[in-house]
Design an enzyme around this catalytic site. Sequence first.
Site, mmCIF file in Angstrom:
data_model
loop_
_atom_site.group_PDB
_atom_site.id
_atom_site.type_symbol
_atom_site.label_atom_id
_atom_site.label_comp_id
_atom_site.label_asym_id
_atom_site.label_seq_id
_atom_site.Cartn_x
_atom_site.Cartn_y
_atom_site.Cartn_z
ATOM 1 N N TYR A 1 0.470 0.001 10.491
ATOM 2 C CA TYR A 1 -0.038 -0.310 9.303
ATOM 3 C C TYR A 1 1.017 -0.304 8.534
ATOM 4 O O TYR A 1 1.479 -0.996 7.370
ATOM 5 C CB TYR A 1 -1.249 0.596 8.731
ATOM 6 N N SER B 1 0.771 -1.146 -0.083
ATOM 7 C CA SER B 1 0.043 0.020 -0.175
ATOM 8 C C SER B 1 0.770 1.201 0.096
ATOM 9 O O SER B 1 2.126 1.174 0.478
ATOM 10 C CB SER B 1 -0.970 -0.010 1.263
#
Length: 334
Positions: free
Chosen positions: A191, A165
């Site tokens: 994350y 990501s």
Amino acid sequence: MNLNKNEWTPQKPLNSGFGPRTTAAEALGDVDLKGKVAIITGGYSGLGLETARVLAGAGAQIIVPARTPEKAKAALASVPGAELEMLDLMDPASIDAFAERFLRSERPLHILVNSAGVMASEEAYDGRGFEQQFAVNHLGHFQLTARLWPALQAAEGARVVSVSSKGHRLGGIDFDDLFFQNKPYRKWAAYAQSKTANALFALELDRRGQSAGVRAFSVHPGSILTDLARHLSDEELQAMGAINEQGQRGFTSYNEEQKTVPEGAATIVWCAVSPMLDGKGGVYCENADIARTVEPGQEGQPNQAGVSPWATDPESAARLWSVSERLTGVKFEI
């Protein structure tokens, strides 16, 4: 797929001719996948489901492991011939059991898409004391790929796609405190390091695996509203432009970063099958092309296109590999 060995692929665009509006079906093109086998984690929803549909439409046999197979069953009705299996990426025994079942089938594995994930969740840990996002997004897939390694080798030309990501741009890996034991937990930092880990894993896996015909890639699919955003509040989504005029979760318009699900799956499919990538690997890709490395001073700006240097650093990739082996107790038979 090409078995060129011991090649290093530059982290710079190929000028593929594709772009942010390319769909998964367009990225596939006329590739014929009859006789190919693909395992797609998270293949029952969002980007994983779209990837499964498109690859199945080209003739691939699709296997989708899921933590709750009964919930996934209805969605997979849209994927011809899909096999549904049990897998919990936070449970090492479940990972081993799934891999053992697949290996007993004696099928080669041509495509492995590591797509399942958790994003910006509240603080949680698995039974080993490992922070949830790192455990699911990286360590679970590290162990899964290792256990499936004999089948990947048997394909004589396999590809492993790790769904990373642009969130990696928020920070690298804190090797001295992976699980927030000495600092407050921050969900976006957790994350970010898990998504950096996805990119570094692909880099080191490709270096180690290419002599066996296994190439690896990491992917930024774009910003897509799927179940992955379930942990985000309406306020957080509104700040991202992801609350529409009716007050519902949805983009009011689409730009190069904000995409539909078919557009978001395009780079995953492109990395999994495109002949443009024969003999290549270890690179981070976006918009169905190899991404550029960001300019100095822009590393922490997630709205800029490209990959941060800390996600393409060979020394960090090798260090992560060693740490992952130690934490999981699993080694690749390369």
